[in-house]
Design a protein around this motif. Structure first.
Motif, PDB file in Angstrom:
ATOM      1  N   ASP A 138       0.859  -1.187   0.000  1.00 22.76           N
ATOM      2  CA  ASP A 138       0.000   0.000   0.000  1.00 22.76           C
ATOM      3  C   ASP A 138       0.896   1.239   0.000  1.00 22.76           C
ATOM      4  OD1 ASP A 138      -1.993   1.830   0.175  1.00 22.76           O
ATOM      5  OD2 ASP A 138      -2.647   1.316   2.200  1.00 22.76           O
ATOM      6  N   LEU A 139       1.092   1.817  -1.187  1.00 23.38           N
ATOM      7  CA  LEU A 139       1.987   2.969  -1.298  1.00 23.38           C
ATOM      8  C   LEU A 139       1.460   4.181  -0.553  1.00 23.38           C
ATOM      9  CD1 LEU A 139       3.227   2.934  -5.022  1.00 23.38           C
ATOM     10  CD2 LEU A 139       4.598   2.642  -2.967  1.00 23.38           C
ATOM     11  N   LEU A 140       0.169   4.382  -0.554  1.00 20.87           N
ATOM     12  CA  LEU A 140      -0.404   5.548   0.113  1.00 20.87           C
ATOM     13  C   LEU A 140      -0.652   5.297   1.588  1.00 20.87           C
ATOM     14  CD1 LEU A 140      -2.922   6.826  -2.595  1.00 20.87           C
ATOM     15  CD2 LEU A 140      -0.528   7.431  -2.239  1.00 20.87           C
ATOM     16  N   GLY A 141      -0.325   4.102   2.055  1.00 16.28           N
ATOM     17  CA  GLY A 141      -0.497   3.778   3.467  1.00 16.28           C
ATOM     18  C   GLY A 141       0.831   3.663   4.179  1.00 16.28           C
ATOM     19  N   GLU A 142       1.081   2.484   4.727  1.00 13.69           N
ATOM     20  CA  GLU A 142       2.262   2.303   5.570  1.00 13.69           C
ATOM     21  C   GLU A 142       3.558   2.127   4.774  1.00 13.69           C
ATOM     22  OE1 GLU A 142       1.525  -2.512   6.143  1.00 13.69           O
ATOM     23  OE2 GLU A 142       1.390  -1.156   7.851  1.00 13.69           O
ATOM     24  N   ASP A 143       3.486   1.892   3.485  1.00 10.73           N
ATOM     25  CA  ASP A 143       4.698   1.683   2.678  1.00 10.73           C
ATOM     26  C   ASP A 143       5.190   3.004   2.084  1.00 10.73           C
ATOM     27  OD1 ASP A 143       4.666  -1.079   3.145  1.00 10.73           O
ATOM     28  OD2 ASP A 143       3.227  -1.393   1.528  1.00 10.73           O
ATOM     29  N   HIS A 144       5.240   4.053   2.918  1.00 19.73           N
ATOM     30  CA  HIS A 144       5.635   5.371   2.409  1.00 19.73           C
ATOM     31  C   HIS A 144       7.120   5.421   2.052  1.00 19.73           C
ATOM     32  CE1 HIS A 144       7.212   6.040   6.474  1.00 19.73           C
ATOM     33  NE2 HIS A 144       6.079   5.541   6.908  1.00 19.73           N
ATOM     34  N   LEU A 145       7.934   4.507   2.609  1.00 23.70           N
ATOM     35  CA  LEU A 145       9.344   4.478   2.220  1.00 23.70           C
ATOM     36  C   LEU A 145       9.481   4.141   0.738  1.00 23.70           C
ATOM     37  CD1 LEU A 145      12.384   4.479   2.765  1.00 23.70           C
ATOM     38  CD2 LEU A 145      12.179   2.106   3.508  1.00 23.70           C
ATOM     39  N   VAL A 146       8.737   3.131   0.278  1.00 21.57           N
ATOM     40  CA  VAL A 146       8.780   2.760  -1.148  1.00 21.57           C
ATOM     41  C   VAL A 146       8.178   3.876  -2.000  1.00 21.57           C
ATOM     42  CG1 VAL A 146       8.217   0.965  -2.828  1.00 21.57           C
ATOM     43  CG2 VAL A 146       8.562   0.354  -0.441  1.00 21.57           C
ATOM     44  N   LEU A 147       7.147   4.549  -1.479  1.00 21.53           N
ATOM     45  CA  LEU A 147       6.566   5.676  -2.220  1.00 21.53           C
ATOM     46  C   LEU A 147       7.612   6.780  -2.412  1.00 21.53           C
ATOM     47  CD1 LEU A 147       4.160   7.141  -3.496  1.00 21.53           C
ATOM     48  CD2 LEU A 147       3.564   7.992  -1.211  1.00 21.53           C
ATOM     49  N   GLY A 148       8.369   7.061  -1.367  1.00 25.35           N
ATOM     50  CA  GLY A 148       9.432   8.061  -1.497  1.00 25.35           C
ATOM     51  C   GLY A 148      10.462   7.666  -2.537  1.00 25.35           C
ATOM     52  N   ARG A 149      10.829   6.386  -2.539  1.00 29.26           N
ATOM     53  CA  ARG A 149      11.789   5.896  -3.539  1.00 29.26           C
ATOM     54  C   ARG A 149      11.198   5.990  -4.950  1.00 29.26           C
ATOM     55  NH1 ARG A 149      15.391   2.215  -1.569  1.00 29.26           N
ATOM     56  NH2 ARG A 149      16.133   2.103  -3.718  1.00 29.26           N
ATOM     57  N   LEU A 150       9.895   5.679  -5.083  1.00 33.53           N
ATOM     58  CA  LEU A 150       9.235   5.774  -6.385  1.00 33.53           C
ATOM     59  C   LEU A 150       9.234   7.211  -6.881  1.00 33.53           C
ATOM     60  CD1 LEU A 150       7.464   4.694  -8.712  1.00 33.53           C
ATOM     61  CD2 LEU A 150       5.482   5.025  -7.219  1.00 33.53           C
ATOM     62  N   VAL A 151       8.936   8.151  -5.995  1.00 35.05           N
ATOM     63  CA  VAL A 151       8.877   9.561  -6.392  1.00 35.05           C
ATOM     64  C   VAL A 151      10.253  10.036  -6.859  1.00 35.05           C
ATOM     65  CG1 VAL A 151       8.455  11.887  -5.548  1.00 35.05           C
ATOM     66  CG2 VAL A 151       6.919  10.053  -4.886  1.00 35.05           C
ATOM     67  N   HIS A 152      11.302   9.685  -6.130  1.00 36.50           N
ATOM     68  CA  HIS A 152      12.649  10.076  -6.549  1.00 36.50           C
ATOM     69  C   HIS A 152      13.037   9.412  -7.870  1.00 36.50           C
ATOM     70  CE1 HIS A 152      13.088  11.511  -2.370  1.00 36.50           C
ATOM     71  NE2 HIS A 152      14.036  12.271  -2.852  1.00 36.50           N
ATOM     72  N   THR A 153      12.607   8.180  -8.077  1.00 39.94           N
ATOM     73  CA  THR A 153      12.887   7.495  -9.341  1.00 39.94           C
ATOM     74  C   THR A 153      12.223   8.217 -10.506  1.00 39.94           C
ATOM     75  OG1 THR A 153      13.075   5.352  -8.223  1.00 39.94           O
ATOM     76  CG2 THR A 153      12.635   5.321 -10.585  1.00 39.94           C
ATOM     77  N   LEU A 154      10.959   8.617 -10.331  1.00 43.83           N
ATOM     78  CA  LEU A 154      10.257   9.348 -11.393  1.00 43.83           C
ATOM     79  C   LEU A 154      10.947  10.682 -11.686  1.00 43.83           C
ATOM     80  CD1 LEU A 154       6.566   8.656 -10.294  1.00 43.83           C
ATOM     81  CD2 LEU A 154       7.769   7.656 -12.238  1.00 43.83           C
ATOM     82  N   ALA A 155      11.473  11.330 -10.652  1.00 42.38           N
ATOM     83  CA  ALA A 155      12.184  12.599 -10.854  1.00 42.38           C
ATOM     84  C   ALA A 155      13.433  12.387 -11.702  1.00 42.38           C
ATOM     85  CB  ALA A 155      12.548  13.212  -9.499  1.00 42.38           C
ATOM     86  N   VAL A 156      14.170  11.330 -11.430  1.00 40.81           N
ATOM     87  CA  VAL A 156      15.387  11.053 -12.205  1.00 40.81           C
ATOM     88  C   VAL A 156      15.040  10.686 -13.640  1.00 40.81           C
ATOM     89  CG1 VAL A 156      17.404   9.565 -12.379  1.00 40.81           C
ATOM     90  CG2 VAL A 156      16.644  10.351 -10.140  1.00 40.81           C
ATOM     91  N   LEU A 157      14.019   9.851 -13.826  1.00 40.14           N
ATOM     92  CA  LEU A 157      13.622   9.475 -15.192  1.00 40.14           C
ATOM     93  C   LEU A 157      13.161  10.694 -15.975  1.00 40.14           C
ATOM     94  CD1 LEU A 157      11.658   6.151 -14.488  1.00 40.14           C
ATOM     95  CD2 LEU A 157      14.001   6.404 -15.334  1.00 40.14           C
ATOM     96  N   MET A 158      12.456  11.607 -15.310  1.00 42.26           N
ATOM     97  CA  MET A 158      12.018  12.841 -15.975  1.00 42.26           C
ATOM     98  C   MET A 158      13.224  13.682 -16.380  1.00 42.26           C
ATOM     99  SD  MET A 158       9.214  14.499 -16.784  1.00 42.26           S
ATOM    100  CE  MET A 158       9.512  15.747 -18.010  1.00 42.26           C
ATOM    101  N   TYR A 159      14.188  13.765 -15.507  1.00 42.29           N
ATOM    102  CA  TYR A 159      15.397  14.543 -15.801  1.00 42.29           C
ATOM    103  C   TYR A 159      16.166  13.958 -16.992  1.00 42.29           C
ATOM    104  CZ  TYR A 159      20.266  15.964 -15.332  1.00 42.29           C
ATOM    105  OH  TYR A 159      21.527  16.408 -15.580  1.00 42.29           O
ATOM    106  N   LEU A 160      16.260  12.626 -17.050  1.00 44.05           N
ATOM    107  CA  LEU A 160      17.011  11.975 -18.122  1.00 44.05           C
ATOM    108  C   LEU A 160      16.278  12.006 -19.457  1.00 44.05           C
ATOM    109  CD1 LEU A 160      18.333   8.848 -16.173  1.00 44.05           C
ATOM    110  CD2 LEU A 160      19.597  10.928 -16.772  1.00 44.05           C
ATOM    111  N   ALA A 161      14.979  12.347 -19.439  1.00 42.63           N
ATOM    112  CA  ALA A 161      14.178  12.357 -20.672  1.00 42.63           C
ATOM    113  C   ALA A 161      14.222  13.702 -21.383  1.00 42.63           C
ATOM    114  CB  ALA A 161      12.729  11.996 -20.351  1.00 42.63           C
ATOM    115  N   VAL A 162      15.164  14.565 -21.030  1.00 47.22           N
ATOM    116  CA  VAL A 162      15.258  15.876 -21.672  1.00 47.22           C
ATOM    117  C   VAL A 162      15.478  15.707 -23.174  1.00 47.22           C
ATOM    118  CG1 VAL A 162      17.744  15.994 -21.209  1.00 47.22           C
ATOM    119  CG2 VAL A 162      16.441  18.105 -21.556  1.00 47.22           C
TER     120      VAL A 162
END
Length: 632
Positions: free
Chosen positions: A511-535
């Motif tokens: 549950d990303l929006l529940g108790e698994d917020h650590l994985v959610l944080g990792r997912l958000v940072h991953t999306l930020a890096v992928l967005m940056y590399l897609a320039v």
């Protein structure tokens, strides 16, 4: 300070009011900088001056009590001096008690460790004040163990409270520990749970250190709690607070002369005992060891100088590697295969593409059969090699498994690591047929549990901003680096969109929006890096729109690590999407985001979030100026 002219009695209430008035009007530093050292010297051996000082502070008006008491606490050179100056003021005056036991400890966190030691040591030096010390410890534990406080207060305040708890523990005696054992145990259990649930490694370490300290004081017979973490300057400082300083260990009722005589009498005993132990200890072990070694002198060792270690040959075909990793019982062959797999995949791209998904599945579930140094890194590098060799089918498999059942959180975070490293490698230029791996290895998201995944990402964003800043200087022109196609351009959508689709659908064990917020944080940072590399890719505008909607949905998340990732997403979006497309396709969204960023700068308790939000506002302002400068 001559208050008794001609030996006549006089009142010092007027002086108390003047002192309070001066302090409350902002002249605390000037007056107390002179008054505190003078009173410290006068009260050292004169009990009459002690009573005068107590009366001076007790008659300060309540509305002026806070700056006066705080000034004395900050400028007193130690707990014993503060005890002479304040006396039992905290027991007699409720306003002073509130300042000392509540405001300084729970509502502020800018004071130094020395001030904390002075203040809490002052509470411990008198029987009437020791009851307040126990009360303070209980309130500190309640705050330390509050999940809301851990989520919404900055890490600096958590460190401040942790220091206060450890200082209190060092000052308590065994009977006092026994009297509040159950309360301490309950507070420890609640607090360590809240801190270990945090996504920030610094807060997790704080929870471990404080829990170890409380457990060591409670566990007089059985084993105490012990966690595994890397010691740094912060943890070493916290552990040192459990050891009392000599000034706090001294018995306050003894005269100064008696203390010095006892200390002088005790000093010679230590080195003498050490000398005896040092001279006596080596005698017996030497005799015993000689007797034991006598029986082994006749044994002649084998000559092993020409012996060679037998090395197991690694497989030379990809399919042979699959067979070894899935069914072989030969441990040496399995280890050789793990070590050689990455190079084999990179040398045989055509053979790898035939079994790429199957190999990715095996590596994702691969567990360590034997103790191999660097196993996690070897497995990860092999996964990255497979993904970069056949990006589309392997990325489709990995992103689908991220939201599947029956995976551990560690495996889900491994998938994110592999996607980021592969995207970085695909987007880097290649020279003479070889990928520049050094750049790929620099960018990773928490390879080891406990590392801070956002620091590398922030460094990359800062470098990107620096590269877009114009500077006028003289000197040699830098050499141009040879350009090459961005291989990530054609596959960016396959990495990005499947990860962002199902984040709001809870599973039985995930549950990303529940108790698994650590994985959610990792997912958000991953999306930020992928967005940056897609320039400069075709899909960058669609990715930017989807990412901005994702950020807007989670912008009020309670976890600071998740909020840091969301702000990093905004930075990558502003840097990657062309400015004209930002203003034409996402005007309303950017205006709303600008208002939200302003609120983050003013109100967010986390310092990193405030810094990232301010950086994003500056990026928006720079984009606006850049477009205004372009002639229509």
């Amino acid at each position: 300070l001559s208050l008794f002219p001609g030996g006549s009695d006089c009142s010092i209430s007027f002086i108390s009011h003047v002192l309070g008035k001066v302090c409350i009007h902002g002249r605390q530093k000037e007056i107390l900088g002179v008054l505190v050292p003078a009173l410290t010297e006068l009260t050292r051996s004169d009990c009459i001056w002690q009573r005068i000082c107590w009366q001076l502070l007790e008659r300060v008006p309540d509305r002026c009590m806070e700056p006066v008491v705080l000034g004395f606490v900050q400028r007193a050179p130690g707990a014993d001096v503060l005890s002479r100056l304040l006396g039992n003021l905290v027991v007699k005056n409720k306003k002073a008690q509130f300042v000392v036991t509540q405001k300084v400890l729970l509502l502020q966190y800018s004071h130094t460790t020395a001030v904390l030691q002075t203040l809490l040591g002052y509470l411990s030096l008198d029987g009437l004040r020791r009851a307040l010390l126990l009360t303070v410890l209980q309130e500190l534990l309640d705050t330390w163990g509050s999940s809301s406080a851990v989520k919404h207060s900055p890490p600096e305040q958590q460190l401040y409270i942790s220091k206060a708890i450890l200082i209190c523990l060092s000052l308590l005696k065994e009977p006092e520990i026994e009297s509040c054992r159950q309360e301490l145990l309950a507070g420890m259990m609640e607090g360590v749970k809240c801190h270990l649930d945090s996504s920030l490694p610094r807060l997790r370490r704080l929870g471990m250190v404080v829990a170890e300290a409380i457990s060591s004081r409670l566990s007089t017979e059985g084993p105490a709690l012990k966690f595994e973490y890397e010691d740094d300057d912060e943890t070493r400082e916290l552990k040192s607070l459990l050891v009392q300083t000599p000034s706090l260990c001294a018995v306050p009722s003894l005269p100064d002369d008696d203390r010095s005589e006892e200390a002088a009498a005790a000093q010679p005993l230590v080195p003498e005992g050490n000398k005896k132990s040092q001279t006596a200890a080596p005698v017996m072990p030497e005799e015993e060891s000689d007797a034991e070694l006598d029986s082994d002198d006749d044994l002649v060792p084998y000559d092993m100088s020409e012996d060679k270690e037998l090395k197991t040959k690694a497989p030379v075909y990809i399919r042979d590697c699959i067979e070894v990793l899935t069914g072989s019982e030969d441990v040496d062959k399995w280890e050789a295969t793990v070590r050689a797999l990455e190079g084999l995949v990179r040398r045989n791209p055509a053979a790898t593409r035939e079994v790429s998904v199957e190999l990715a599945k095996i590596l994702l579930h691969l567990e360590e059969k034997t103790c191999i140094e660097g196993f996690v890194e070897l497995r990860q590098r092999a996964q990255v090699a497979v993904l970069t060799t056949d990006p589309i089918p392997v990325s489709k498999y990995l992103t689908s498994q991220f939201y599947s059942l029956n995976y551990s959180l560690r495996q889900r975070m491994d998938i994110l690591d592999v996607l980021v490293l592969a995207a970085q490698e695909l987007s880097c230029p290649k020279f003479h047929g070889k990928t520049k791996h050094s750049g790929a290895q620099k960018l990773h998201i928490q390879l080891l549990p406990g590392s801070d995944s956002s620091k590398d990402w922030r460094r990359i964003v800062d470098e990107r901003i620096k590269s877009k800043t114009r500077r006028f200087h003289t000197g040699h022109c830098p050499m141009e680096v040879a350009s090459s196609p961005n291989e990530f351009s054609s596959v960016a959508g396959h990495f990005f969109f499947p990860l962002i689709q199902h984040f709001d659908r809870p599973l039985t064990t995930f549950d990303l929006l529940g108790e698994d917020h650590l994985v959610l944080g990792r997912l958000v940072h991953t999306l930020a890096v992928l967005m940056y590399l897609a320039v400069n890719t075709v899909a960058v505008t669609a990715m930017g729109k989807a990412l901005l909607e994702f950020v807007w949905t989670l912008r009020f998340h309670t976890d600071s690590y998740v909020r840091q990732g969301l702000l990093s997403c905004v930075s990558s979006l502003l840097l990657s999407v062309p400015a004209q497309l930002l203003l034409t396709d996402m005007t309303e969204e950017l205006l709303e985001a600008q208002s939200w960023l302003g609120d983050v700068v003013e109100k967010d308790p986390d310092g990193d979030c405030r810094r990232l939000a301010l950086q994003n506002l500056l990026l928006m302002e720079n984009l606006k100026k850049k477009l205004e400068a372009v002639p229509s």
